[in-house]
Design a protein around this motif. Sequence first.
Motif, PDB file in Angstrom:
ATOM      1  N   SER A   1       0.829  -1.209   0.000  1.00 55.58           N
ATOM      2  CA  SER A   1       0.000   0.000   0.000  1.00 55.58           C
ATOM      3  C   SER A   1       0.863   1.260   0.000  1.00 55.58           C
ATOM      4  O   SER A   1       2.055   1.221   0.316  1.00 55.58           O
ATOM      5  CB  SER A   1      -0.888   0.022   1.241  1.00 55.58           C
ATOM      6  OG  SER A   1      -0.093   0.180   2.412  1.00 55.58           O
ATOM      7  N   PRO A   2       0.246   2.394  -0.334  1.00 57.91           N
ATOM      8  CA  PRO A   2       0.964   3.666  -0.217  1.00 57.91           C
ATOM      9  C   PRO A   2       1.486   3.895   1.211  1.00 57.91           C
ATOM     10  O   PRO A   2       2.592   4.416   1.382  1.00 57.91           O
ATOM     11  CB  PRO A   2      -0.080   4.711  -0.605  1.00 57.91           C
ATOM     12  CG  PRO A   2      -1.011   3.981  -1.520  1.00 57.91           C
ATOM     13  CD  PRO A   2      -1.076   2.586  -0.962  1.00 57.91           C
ATOM     14  N   ALA A   3       0.709   3.499   2.218  1.00 59.10           N
ATOM     15  CA  ALA A   3       1.149   3.664   3.607  1.00 59.10           C
ATOM     16  C   ALA A   3       2.407   2.846   3.877  1.00 59.10           C
ATOM     17  O   ALA A   3       3.350   3.333   4.515  1.00 59.10           O
ATOM     18  CB  ALA A   3       0.034   3.263   4.563  1.00 59.10           C
ATOM     19  N   GLU A   4       2.447   1.607   3.401  1.00 61.84           N
ATOM     20  CA  GLU A   4       3.641   0.772   3.602  1.00 61.84           C
ATOM     21  C   GLU A   4       4.833   1.366   2.858  1.00 61.84           C
ATOM     22  O   GLU A   4       5.947   1.426   3.393  1.00 61.84           O
ATOM     23  CB  GLU A   4       3.401  -0.660   3.132  1.00 61.84           C
ATOM     24  CG  GLU A   4       4.621  -1.547   3.407  1.00 61.84           C
ATOM     25  CD  GLU A   4       4.482  -2.934   2.855  1.00 61.84           C
ATOM     26  OE1 GLU A   4       4.615  -3.882   3.650  1.00 61.84           O
ATOM     27  OE2 GLU A   4       4.259  -3.079   1.632  1.00 61.84           O
TER      28      GLU A   4
ATOM     29  N   THR B   1       1.912   9.464   0.040  1.00 68.25           N
ATOM     30  CA  THR B   1       1.222   9.939  -1.157  1.00 68.25           C
ATOM     31  C   THR B   1      -0.065   9.151  -1.355  1.00 68.25           C
ATOM     32  O   THR B   1      -0.017   7.981  -1.755  1.00 68.25           O
ATOM     33  CB  THR B   1       2.126   9.790  -2.402  1.00 68.25           C
ATOM     34  OG1 THR B   1       3.334  10.514  -2.173  1.00 68.25           O
ATOM     35  CG2 THR B   1       1.436  10.323  -3.644  1.00 68.25           C
ATOM     36  N   PRO B   2      -1.216   9.731  -1.047  1.00 69.39           N
ATOM     37  CA  PRO B   2      -2.489   9.049  -1.286  1.00 69.39           C
ATOM     38  C   PRO B   2      -2.645   8.786  -2.790  1.00 69.39           C
ATOM     39  O   PRO B   2      -2.433   9.685  -3.603  1.00 69.39           O
ATOM     40  CB  PRO B   2      -3.541  10.043  -0.801  1.00 69.39           C
ATOM     41  CG  PRO B   2      -2.807  11.034   0.039  1.00 69.39           C
ATOM     42  CD  PRO B   2      -1.416  11.072  -0.484  1.00 69.39           C
ATOM     43  N   GLN B   3      -2.976   7.546  -3.126  1.00 69.24           N
ATOM     44  CA  GLN B   3      -3.129   7.201  -4.537  1.00 69.24           C
ATOM     45  C   GLN B   3      -3.917   5.911  -4.702  1.00 69.24           C
ATOM     46  O   GLN B   3      -4.032   5.120  -3.775  1.00 69.24           O
ATOM     47  CB  GLN B   3      -1.761   7.069  -5.199  1.00 69.24           C
ATOM     48  CG  GLN B   3      -0.872   6.026  -4.548  1.00 69.24           C
ATOM     49  CD  GLN B   3       0.548   6.102  -5.052  1.00 69.24           C
ATOM     50  OE1 GLN B   3       0.768   5.961  -6.240  1.00 69.24           O
ATOM     51  NE2 GLN B   3       1.492   6.328  -4.162  1.00 69.24           N
TER      52      GLN B   3
ATOM     53  N   GLY C   1      -9.218   1.858  -0.702  1.00 68.30           N
ATOM     54  CA  GLY C   1      -8.877   3.218  -0.295  1.00 68.30           C
ATOM     55  C   GLY C   1      -7.671   3.767  -1.033  1.00 68.30           C
ATOM     56  O   GLY C   1      -7.206   3.187  -2.003  1.00 68.30           O
ATOM     57  N   THR C   2      -7.169   4.885  -0.531  1.00 71.97           N
ATOM     58  CA  THR C   2      -6.002   5.511  -1.164  1.00 71.97           C
ATOM     59  C   THR C   2      -4.775   5.548  -0.262  1.00 71.97           C
ATOM     60  O   THR C   2      -3.727   6.017  -0.686  1.00 71.97           O
ATOM     61  CB  THR C   2      -6.335   6.966  -1.591  1.00 71.97           C
ATOM     62  OG1 THR C   2      -6.759   7.695  -0.447  1.00 71.97           O
ATOM     63  CG2 THR C   2      -7.405   6.987  -2.674  1.00 71.97           C
TER      64      THR C   2
END
Length: 130
Positions: free
Chosen positions: A50-53, A113-115, A121-122
């Motif tokens: 994910s973007p968070a990871e 970076t939300p994407q 989700g983003t």
Amino acid sequence: NEDERAAEAGKKLRPPAPRPEDSARMAVVVAGGGDDLVPFAYVNSVAPGSPAEEAGLQAGDRVIRFGAICRVAGRGTDGSQLADIGAETGASLNRGLPVVVVRDGGRVELELTPQTWSGRGTLGCHLMPI
């Protein structure tokens, strides 16, 4: 004339006026170095890939700043910071947001970076209010 130049210089130094859509979070937005900030969200989980990871967010992190959203020590909260994160994320798709977390007793600065990605989700993480 000199008065006009002084007035123009004063305008340049003033912070922008608050927008009506920001009023819900004005009490939790600060512009300082953040020494007086306290966690307002707990990272419950982070999805692989994910973007968070990719940003380095980890389960167990405590969020003290997400973009312009934060909570100042000694001020109460109505729990709206998580809703504000949703709005901040939606307004910042494909742009890096500064995120500061507390991890192992220290502060860690990240850029998330939300994407759109293959998961839900983003962001790809689950946050819980503190």
